[in-house]
Structures are given as C-alpha cells and as structure tokens.
Design an enzyme around this catalytic site. Structure first.
Site, mmCIF file in Angstrom:
data_model
loop_
_atom_site.group_PDB
_atom_site.id
_atom_site.type_symbol
_atom_site.label_atom_id
_atom_site.label_comp_id
_atom_site.label_asym_id
_atom_site.label_seq_id
_atom_site.Cartn_x
_atom_site.Cartn_y
_atom_site.Cartn_z
ATOM 1 N N ASP A 53 1.105 -1.217 0.046
ATOM 2 C CA ASP A 53 -0.223 0.155 0.044
ATOM 3 C C ASP A 53 0.763 0.692 -0.166
ATOM 4 O OD1 ASP A 53 -1.975 2.118 1.182
ATOM 5 O OD2 ASP A 53 -2.969 -0.071 1.019
ATOM 6 N N GLY B 69 -4.714 4.413 2.652
ATOM 7 C CA GLY B 69 -4.852 3.340 3.306
ATOM 8 C C GLY B 69 -4.938 3.947 4.637
ATOM 9 N N ASP C 30 4.920 2.583 -4.685
ATOM 10 C CA ASP C 30 3.667 2.470 -5.533
ATOM 11 C C ASP C 30 3.586 1.434 -6.954
ATOM 12 O OD1 ASP C 30 1.964 3.494 -7.232
ATOM 13 O OD2 ASP C 30 3.355 5.245 -7.821
ATOM 14 N N ASN D 101 -3.793 5.952 -12.378
ATOM 15 C CA ASN D 101 -4.108 4.651 -10.768
ATOM 16 C C ASN D 101 -4.340 3.259 -11.047
ATOM 17 O OD1 ASN D 101 -2.771 4.804 -7.808
ATOM 18 N ND2 ASN D 101 -5.178 4.749 -7.990
ATOM 19 N N THR E 231 -16.499 -2.598 -10.316
ATOM 20 C CA THR E 231 -17.665 -1.933 -9.590
ATOM 21 C C THR E 231 -18.404 -1.890 -10.651
ATOM 22 O OG1 THR E 231 -18.053 0.648 -9.529
ATOM 23 C CG2 THR E 231 -16.391 -0.182 -10.865
ATOM 24 N N TYR F 98 -13.523 7.046 -13.752
ATOM 25 C CA TYR F 98 -13.773 5.538 -12.617
ATOM 26 C C TYR F 98 -14.138 4.246 -13.705
ATOM 27 C CZ TYR F 98 -15.339 3.059 -8.668
ATOM 28 O OH TYR F 98 -14.814 1.568 -8.106
ATOM 29 N N LYS G 30 -11.992 0.813 -14.151
ATOM 30 C CA LYS G 30 -12.195 -0.336 -14.151
ATOM 31 C C LYS G 30 -12.623 -1.501 -15.176
ATOM 32 C CE LYS G 30 -11.693 -0.467 -9.421
ATOM 33 N NZ LYS G 30 -11.147 -0.631 -9.011
ATOM 34 N N PHE H 289 -21.355 -3.530 -5.924
ATOM 35 C CA PHE H 289 -22.415 -2.706 -5.752
ATOM 36 C C PHE H 289 -22.267 -1.465 -4.640
ATOM 37 C CE2 PHE H 289 -23.665 -5.225 -8.971
ATOM 38 C CZ PHE H 289 -24.959 -3.785 -9.844
ATOM 39 N N ARG I 172 -27.596 15.076 -8.339
ATOM 40 C CA ARG I 172 -26.385 15.572 -9.159
ATOM 41 C C ARG I 172 -26.633 14.771 -10.790
ATOM 42 N NH1 ARG I 172 -23.540 11.952 -3.736
ATOM 43 N NH2 ARG I 172 -25.077 10.629 -4.518
#
Length: 329
Positions: free
Chosen positions: A33, A38, A52, A93, A118, A142, A146, A170, A283
């Site tokens: 990590d 974290g 990293d 990342n 996700t 995002y 993924k 979820f 939103r």
C-alpha cells in the site's frame, strides 16, 4: 512460489477487511500500500510493504520478496466526481499502475489475480436487477478505468494464461463485526458513514440529493452489501483460483435495494439520534435504482451474504463511528 497472498491496497477499507479474513482462514498474507488513503494500523500487524504499484522497480522487489500464490488488488482511486475533473489520475492509478503490476506478475510467474471492480462499469442501467450480461457503458472515468482493466485481464488470460476473477461491488457498507476496522475515507463520500457522522455529532446534517426520482419515496435506491460479505466472496473466489478454476466475473450485492430515506431512518432507529436532513438538487449521473443480480456468485462460489439486513449493516458501522468519534480531540 509460496502460499502467501499479496493484498495490494490492503491498508484501505475493503482491503483491510480482506487481510483480516485471509489471516483468519489461515493464509500467510503480505500487504502492499502507498498509504495515500490507507492506514498503517489497519493491517493489524500483517507485513506491510509501502510503495507504489506503478513503480516497476518496487513491484519487482515486492514480488521477489513475497513470492505470492495469488494477488488481490484493491488499490484504486474511487471518487466518481474527482474522476471527472481529474481523469488523468484515474487512468494513471487505476489502469497504468495495474498494468505494471500485471507485467510484474508475469515476470515472476504469478498467474492468479483477484480484482476489485465496480457496478460503475454498467453506467445507466437498462434494467434492474443488473446481471453480468448487462451492457457495459460506464459514464465517468472511474467506471471506464475499471472496465479497461477488466478488458485487459481478458486479454492477459488469452495471451499469457493469467487467470483472474473480477468482483463488481454495488454499495460496500458496514464495518468489521468485531469493531477493529471500518471506513476512514477523507473526504468521505459514502452515504452510510456520512449519515452516521450526523448521528454522532461530527456533521450538522445530511444532504439528500433529489427527492423527485421515480421511486416510492422519491430518493435513489441502492444495493448495500456488508464489507464482511464482500471479503467472504473474495475468499471463495480465491479458493477456486487456487484449485485451478477459470477466470470469472461476478456482480456482488444483496439483490434488494434501500432508498436514501430508508438508510436515514435505519440510522435513526439504530442510533436513537436525530438526523437533520437538507434536500439538495439532483446530482448528475445518479440513476434512480441500482440493484445487483448476484445469482451467478451464489451459484458458482456458494456465496451467501450473512449480513444482508440494513439495520445490521448500520449497527456495525455505528460501532465503528462511535469509536472514531470518541478518539477525536
């Protein structure tokens, strides 16, 4: 090759719960990590390698030292709004660094990989509950980051025999039932801890973003899954990979949803505290309903959520929030 499991991002919320579950199941565990989000204390004494995974030199040393039987990857940036204003951070990342890790695994002969994915890969749902066959059309960087990794993993399986299981969450929620671990995001963006911070007095109110959706009470409905149940699904998927199982993709949820208003009422019920509400505008990009069809995981993995009740999820998270609030000056 040892029988150790390398947990990348193991000092974060879900990763730390996974580390605890693996150790309880008897697996030797090592954590990697960068501690950008974290917490060192969250690994509960497991060996921690700080660095990293986008750094090929660090990855090479890490894999040579740990020699893992499998790698579990939880080290992603996760804020949808941030991904829109700073997509470079998410592709660097979440995608590029993951490829560095995968290429390091290839070089060291590590061929089993579990990936924290996700529901955001699906975008605006065309139907609910959402199964694995639902079209993939992410609407933000995002979710795209993924989905890119999931596609990369398919290619690495075909070309290099690197087998993977992608587990699509979820709404992860709750905390360690024993009270040792919980959510510590800064900033916090998840509904359950935000409402609990209102109950504990750390926030003045909770904002409900829109109350005119086509749902029974006008607020968005989401499928909340206990973090402990997520860890159990990963453990079952890991065992299948270690036993020679093929690559797979699974949606993880309870198969039922709760509205924002229902979550707020559950917090009031469990904590006995008032929760002032302010209604704000919708939103952009918030679908009315997101609920998982997790039958594939139940059938293929033998997975059965043990903490599906909303009050149980809230109660475990409340115990953690009280501990955190008490520790503040």
């Amino acid at each position: 090759m040892s029988d150790s499991i390398l947990v990348v991002g193991g000092a974060g919320y879900i990763g730390a719960h996974m580390v605890k579950r693996l150790r309880r199941a008897g697996f030797p565990v090592a954590v990697a990590d960068d501690l950008s989000s974290g917490h060192r204390e969250a690994v509960l004494g497991a060996p921690l390698h700080v660095g990293d995974i986008g750094d090929a030199t660090f990855v090479d040393r890490l894999l040579a030292d740990v020699r893992p039987a499998a790698v579990m990857h939880f080290a992603s940036c996760i804020q949808v709004g941030e991904s829109v204003v700073d997509p470079a951070k998410y592709y660097r990342n979440n995608v590029a660094a993951t490829q560095v890790l995968l290429d390091g695994m290839r070089a060291h002969g590590v061929s089993r990989f579990l990936f924290s994915s996700t529901a955001a890969i699906f975008g605006d749902p065309r139907y609910v509950p959402i199964d694995e066959a639902h079209p993939k059309a992410p609407i933000n960087p995002y979710g795209r980051s993924k989905w890119f990794v999931e596609q990369m993993l398919e290619d690495y399986d075909r070309a290099y025999g690197l087998r993977s299981v992608c587990l699509r969450y979820f709404n992860a929620a709750g905390a360690d039932p024993e009270g040792e671990l919980g959510e510590c995001h800064e900033p916090e963006t998840h509904l359950v801890p935000l409402v609990l911070q209102v109950a504990s007095g750390r926030r003045p109110h909770i904002t409900v973003y829109g109350e005119d959706y086509a749902t029974p009470d006008g607020t968005c409905i989401r499928d909340y899954i206990h973090v402990d149940d997520l860890a159990e699904a990963h453990l079952l998927a890991l065992r299948q990979l270690l036993e020679g199982g093929a690559s797979a993709r699974f949606n993880l949820g309870n198969g039922s949803g709760y509205s924002v208003r229902e979550v707020i009422e559950a917090v009031r019920r469990v904590t006995g505290h008032p929760v002032p509400v302010v209604v704000g505008a919708r939103r952009e990009g918030d679908p009315p309903v997101l609920v998982a069809d997790a039958r594939a995981a139940r059938l293929a993995l033998g997975w059965q959520p043990r903490h599906a009740d909303l009050d149980t999820i809230v109660a475990h998270a409340w115990a953690w929030e009280r501990r955190r609030a008490a520790a503040l000056p």
